[in-house]
Design a protein around this motif. Structure first.
Motif, PDB file in Angstrom:
ATOM      1  N   LYS A 139      57.578  19.233  37.004  1.00  0.00           N
ATOM      2  CA  LYS A 139      56.969  19.042  35.685  1.00  0.00           C
ATOM      3  C   LYS A 139      55.898  20.108  35.440  1.00  0.00           C
ATOM      4  N   GLU A 140      55.133  20.420  36.463  1.00  0.00           N
ATOM      5  CA  GLU A 140      54.104  21.452  36.355  1.00  0.00           C
ATOM      6  C   GLU A 140      54.735  22.808  36.038  1.00  0.00           C
ATOM      7  N   LYS A 141      55.821  23.144  36.722  1.00  0.00           N
ATOM      8  CA  LYS A 141      56.520  24.403  36.463  1.00  0.00           C
ATOM      9  C   LYS A 141      57.089  24.422  35.039  1.00  0.00           C
ATOM     10  N   TYR A 142      57.602  23.299  34.585  1.00  0.00           N
ATOM     11  CA  TYR A 142      58.133  23.206  33.223  1.00  0.00           C
ATOM     12  C   TYR A 142      57.027  23.479  32.192  1.00  0.00           C
ATOM     13  N   ILE A 143      55.861  22.912  32.408  1.00  0.00           N
ATOM     14  CA  ILE A 143      54.736  23.114  31.488  1.00  0.00           C
ATOM     15  C   ILE A 143      54.331  24.589  31.466  1.00  0.00           C
ATOM     16  N   VAL A 144      54.193  25.206  32.633  1.00  0.00           N
ATOM     17  CA  VAL A 144      53.807  26.620  32.705  1.00  0.00           C
ATOM     18  C   VAL A 144      54.855  27.483  32.014  1.00  0.00           C
ATOM     19  N   ASN A 145      56.131  27.228  32.271  1.00  0.00           N
ATOM     20  CA  ASN A 145      57.200  28.005  31.631  1.00  0.00           C
ATOM     21  C   ASN A 145      57.214  27.812  30.118  1.00  0.00           C
ATOM     22  N   SER A 146      56.922  26.614  29.657  1.00  0.00           N
ATOM     23  CA  SER A 146      56.851  26.361  28.215  1.00  0.00           C
ATOM     24  C   SER A 146      55.702  27.136  27.580  1.00  0.00           C
TER      25      SER A 146
ATOM     26  N   LEU B   5      54.441  29.922  28.706  1.00  0.00           N
ATOM     27  CA  LEU B   5      54.775  31.345  28.761  1.00  0.00           C
ATOM     28  C   LEU B   5      55.716  31.772  27.638  1.00  0.00           C
ATOM     29  N   ARG B   6      56.440  30.830  27.042  1.00  0.00           N
ATOM     30  CA  ARG B   6      57.345  31.151  25.933  1.00  0.00           C
ATOM     31  C   ARG B   6      56.606  31.334  24.607  1.00  0.00           C
ATOM     32  N   ILE B   7      55.325  31.007  24.561  1.00  0.00           N
ATOM     33  CA  ILE B   7      54.519  31.195  23.346  1.00  0.00           C
ATOM     34  C   ILE B   7      54.200  32.688  23.237  1.00  0.00           C
ATOM     35  N   PRO B   8      54.574  33.333  22.134  1.00  0.00           N
ATOM     36  CA  PRO B   8      54.408  34.789  22.030  1.00  0.00           C
ATOM     37  C   PRO B   8      52.969  35.285  22.217  1.00  0.00           C
ATOM     38  N   GLN B   9      51.966  34.523  21.825  1.00  0.00           N
ATOM     39  CA  GLN B   9      50.575  34.974  21.913  1.00  0.00           C
ATOM     40  C   GLN B   9      49.982  34.838  23.319  1.00  0.00           C
ATOM     41  N   ILE B  10      50.703  34.233  24.237  1.00  0.00           N
ATOM     42  CA  ILE B  10      50.215  34.024  25.608  1.00  0.00           C
ATOM     43  C   ILE B  10      50.620  35.206  26.476  1.00  0.00           C
ATOM     44  N   ALA B  11      49.642  35.867  27.090  1.00  0.00           N
ATOM     45  CA  ALA B  11      49.926  37.014  27.959  1.00  0.00           C
ATOM     46  C   ALA B  11      50.441  36.553  29.322  1.00  0.00           C
TER      47      ALA B  11
END
Length: 118
Positions: A84-91, A93-99
């Motif tokens: 679940k933690e990995k899913y949250i981080v990956n989600s 990271l898919r936000i364009p404004q997040i480096a």
């Protein structure tokens, strides 16, 4: 929603903006907190001059000094399993404004007490 008052450390010398969202369904509190506080002050410069001069000094402090390159922390108050933690981080990271985004082990932080807030 931004909290009405910022996190206050050192009696107002450093404050950090904080945003909270409570997910009542999952019994989870999500807190996005700034890691950076910039304060400005003026210092008297003593030149041998007829006029007084002041120099503006900007001081930067960090909520978690071990991570000075991090702008914000997302603190999730809930017990998630690793997948679940990995899913949250990956989600995130898919936000364009997040480096970048990654998990940290809070038990390894020297300044972990700074993340204790409600």
């Amino acid at each position: 929603m931004r909290k009405p008052s910022d996190l206050d450390y050192d009696k107002g010398k450093s404050t950090y903006s904080i945003f909270d969202w409570e997910d009542d369904k999952q019994l989870t509190t999500w807190s996005l907190v700034s890691n950076v506080c910039k304060t400005e002050s003026f210092q008297q410069i003593n030149y041998e001059s007829l006029f007084e001069n002041q120099e503006k000094i900007t001081k930067t402090t960090h909520l978690i000094p071990e991570y000075k390159r991090v702008n914000y922390f997302l603190k999730i108050d809930n017990e998630f399993n690793l997948s679940k933690e990995k899913y949250i981080v990956n989600s995130i990271l898919r936000i364009p404004q997040i480096a970048t985004a990654y998990s940290i082990d809070s038990s390894q932080l020297k300044s972990k007490d700074n993340l204790i807030f409600s």
